[in-house]
Design an enzyme around this catalytic site. Structure first.
Site, mmCIF file in Angstrom:
data_model
loop_
_atom_site.group_PDB
_atom_site.id
_atom_site.type_symbol
_atom_site.label_atom_id
_atom_site.label_comp_id
_atom_site.label_asym_id
_atom_site.label_seq_id
_atom_site.Cartn_x
_atom_site.Cartn_y
_atom_site.Cartn_z
ATOM 1 N NE ARG A 1 -3.423 -1.135 10.654
ATOM 2 C CZ ARG A 1 -2.384 -0.555 10.099
ATOM 3 N NH1 ARG A 1 -2.465 0.630 9.575
ATOM 4 N NH2 ARG A 1 -1.244 -1.183 10.027
ATOM 5 N NE ARG B 1 7.336 -0.169 9.973
ATOM 6 C CZ ARG B 1 6.107 -0.189 9.462
ATOM 7 N NH1 ARG B 1 5.874 0.381 8.295
ATOM 8 N NH2 ARG B 1 5.122 -0.768 10.093
ATOM 9 N NE ARG C 1 3.224 -4.681 11.392
ATOM 10 C CZ ARG C 1 4.266 -4.492 10.578
ATOM 11 N NH1 ARG C 1 5.437 -5.026 10.851
ATOM 12 N NH2 ARG C 1 4.119 -3.753 9.510
ATOM 13 C CE LYS D 1 -1.880 -1.045 3.932
ATOM 14 N NZ LYS D 1 -1.086 -2.252 4.250
ATOM 15 N NE ARG E 1 8.183 -2.168 5.781
ATOM 16 C CZ ARG E 1 6.891 -1.996 6.046
ATOM 17 N NH1 ARG E 1 6.086 -1.519 5.119
ATOM 18 N NH2 ARG E 1 6.408 -2.317 7.215
HETATM 19 P P1 ADP Z 1 2.467 -1.816 3.191
HETATM 20 O O1 ADP Z 1 2.466 -0.298 3.141
HETATM 21 O O2 ADP Z 1 1.227 -2.405 2.584
HETATM 22 O O3 ADP Z 1 2.735 -2.354 4.575
HETATM 23 P P2 ADP Z 1 4.932 -1.548 1.637
HETATM 24 O O4 ADP Z 1 4.488 -0.734 0.475
HETATM 25 O O5 ADP Z 1 5.748 -0.851 2.666
HETATM 26 O O6 ADP Z 1 3.676 -2.325 2.304
HETATM 27 O O7 ADP Z 1 5.753 -2.800 1.052
HETATM 28 C C1 ADP Z 1 6.353 -3.749 1.925
HETATM 29 C C2 ADP Z 1 7.718 -4.178 1.339
HETATM 30 O O8 ADP Z 1 7.507 -4.904 0.129
HETATM 31 C C3 ADP Z 1 8.649 -3.045 0.992
HETATM 32 O O9 ADP Z 1 9.967 -3.458 1.271
HETATM 33 C C4 ADP Z 1 8.458 -2.830 -0.518
HETATM 34 O O10 ADP Z 1 9.663 -2.378 -1.097
HETATM 35 C C5 ADP Z 1 8.123 -4.243 -0.983
HETATM 36 N N1 ADP Z 1 7.108 -4.287 -2.050
HETATM 37 C C6 ADP Z 1 6.010 -3.505 -2.198
HETATM 38 N N2 ADP Z 1 5.272 -3.876 -3.271
HETATM 39 C C7 ADP Z 1 5.927 -4.949 -3.812
HETATM 40 C C8 ADP Z 1 5.678 -5.810 -4.943
HETATM 41 N N3 ADP Z 1 4.601 -5.655 -5.735
HETATM 42 N N4 ADP Z 1 6.566 -6.804 -5.202
HETATM 43 C C9 ADP Z 1 7.653 -6.986 -4.402
HETATM 44 N N5 ADP Z 1 7.942 -6.229 -3.329
HETATM 45 C C10 ADP Z 1 7.097 -5.210 -3.027
HETATM 46 P P1 AMP Z 2 1.736 0.565 9.270
HETATM 47 O O1 AMP Z 2 2.806 1.588 9.023
HETATM 48 O O2 AMP Z 2 0.463 0.862 8.549
HETATM 49 O O3 AMP Z 2 2.238 -0.842 9.036
HETATM 50 O O4 AMP Z 2 1.369 0.658 10.822
HETATM 51 C C1 AMP Z 2 2.358 0.399 11.808
HETATM 52 C C2 AMP Z 2 1.697 0.329 13.178
HETATM 53 O O5 AMP Z 2 1.109 1.606 13.511
HETATM 54 C C3 AMP Z 2 0.541 -0.675 13.320
HETATM 55 O O6 AMP Z 2 0.989 -1.993 13.605
HETATM 56 C C4 AMP Z 2 -0.254 -0.061 14.473
HETATM 57 O O7 AMP Z 2 0.377 -0.324 15.724
HETATM 58 C C5 AMP Z 2 -0.120 1.441 14.205
HETATM 59 N N1 AMP Z 2 -1.209 1.952 13.350
HETATM 60 C C6 AMP Z 2 -1.105 2.468 12.097
HETATM 61 N N2 AMP Z 2 -2.301 2.859 11.630
HETATM 62 C C7 AMP Z 2 -3.194 2.577 12.601
HETATM 63 C C8 AMP Z 2 -4.607 2.724 12.721
HETATM 64 N N3 AMP Z 2 -5.350 3.242 11.719
HETATM 65 N N4 AMP Z 2 -5.197 2.318 13.874
HETATM 66 C C9 AMP Z 2 -4.477 1.802 14.888
HETATM 67 N N5 AMP Z 2 -3.143 1.618 14.844
HETATM 68 C C10 AMP Z 2 -2.503 2.015 13.710
#
Ligand code: ADP
Ligand code: AMP
Length: 219
Positions: A88, A160, A171, A13, A127
């Site tokens: 969420r 992270r 998660r 996302k 990541r």
């Molecule tokens: P989200 O925001 O849904 O948690 P991210 O966009 O941060 O996910 O993506 C998670 C990890 O996967 C990152 O390291 C990103 O570079 C990688 N990634 C994202 N989309 C793809 C894809 N289509 N194919 C392979 N790796 C991806």
């Molecule tokens: P994300 O960056 O979306 O993976 O979120 C990282 C962490 O932030 C999650 O595991 C939650 O602990 C917190 N978080 C992010 N967005 C929300 C939300 N909308 N509601 C509650 N917790 C959140």
């Protein structure tokens, strides 16, 4: 064009929201990013949120709902918005409906990114993020040109703290239990668009942008 990106952690996302918001001049609103900034700065919100984030649990709604409302209200009507990681749960979705209504925003679509659990785990545990500019990498799928360094600003990349396998699994459990039901909520409102996110970044990008172009034409 105001949209939500829904889907489990690791679905891609943030990657897509970053590219699409930059290209289309939209505001990328990520609650995860906002909370991480609060943790880094050490605000009272950050100190409370951190206890939940490090365990992979959702931060309580009362801490999140208001920061999103404030962020959208600051946006005015200047830019279209992409909400990433919010709402969420059902309570947040209803609070968002109220916020959007009071600020005269219309929600146009909810893109639900679907990936297998194995894909999500592999993406999150590999990541790497840039602490300087926020750029996002993957050790295997999107490696930086020079190992461990950001291509854009040269800073040393970091993982992270919640991207370890144990917290990632928690998660994903939290997503299934508390967030996945939102698919029905938005389906009933005829806003849901499913995206097969288990593909290359470019393919996912093309699917989402095509749908956005269609929606824009229909408006
Ligand atoms: P989200 O925001 O849904 O948690 P991210 O966009 O941060 O996910 O993506 C998670 C990890 O996967 C990152 O390291 C990103 O570079 C990688 N990634 C994202 N989309 C793809 C894809 N289509 N194919 C392979 N790796 C991806
Ligand atoms: P994300 O960056 O979306 O993976 O979120 C990282 C962490 O932030 C999650 O595991 C939650 O602990 C917190 N978080 C992010 N967005 C929300 C939300 N909308 N509601 C509650 N917790 C959140």
């Amino acid at each position: 064009m105001n949209i939500i990106f829904l889907g489990p952690p690791g679905a891609g996302k943030g990657t897509q929201a970053d590219a699409i918001s930059k290209e289309r001049g939209m505001a990328h609103i990520s609650t995860g990013d906002m909370l991480r900034t609060a943790v880094e700065v050490g605000t009272p919100l950050g100190l409370r949120a951190m206890q939940y984030m490090e365990k992979g649990l959702l931060v309580p709604d009362e801490l999140v709902v208001d920061i999103v409302a404030e962020r959208i209200s600051k946006n005015g009507q200047q830019k279209s918005i992409i909400l990433d990681g919010f709402p969420r749960n059902l309570n947040q979705a209803k609070a968002l409906d109220e916020t959007l209504k009071s600020l005269s925003y219309k929600l146009d679509a909810v893109f639900c990114f679907a990936v297998s659990e194995e894909t999500a785990i592999a993406r999150l545990t590999g990541r790497w993020m840039c602490p300087g500019c926020g750029a996002n990498y993957h050790q295997k799928y999107m490696p930086p040109q020079q190992q461990g360094k950001c291509d854009k600003c040269g800073k040393t990349l970091q993982q992270r703290p919640d991207d370890n396998e144990k917290t990632v699994k928690e998660r994903l459990k939290v997503y299934k239990k508390q967030t996945a039901d939102l698919v029905n909520y938005y389906e009933k409102k005829s806003l849901l668009r499913k995206v097969n996110a288990d593909r290359e970044v470019k393919e996912v990008y093309e699917e989402v942008t095509k749908a956005l172009d269609l929606l824009t034409r229909e408006k």
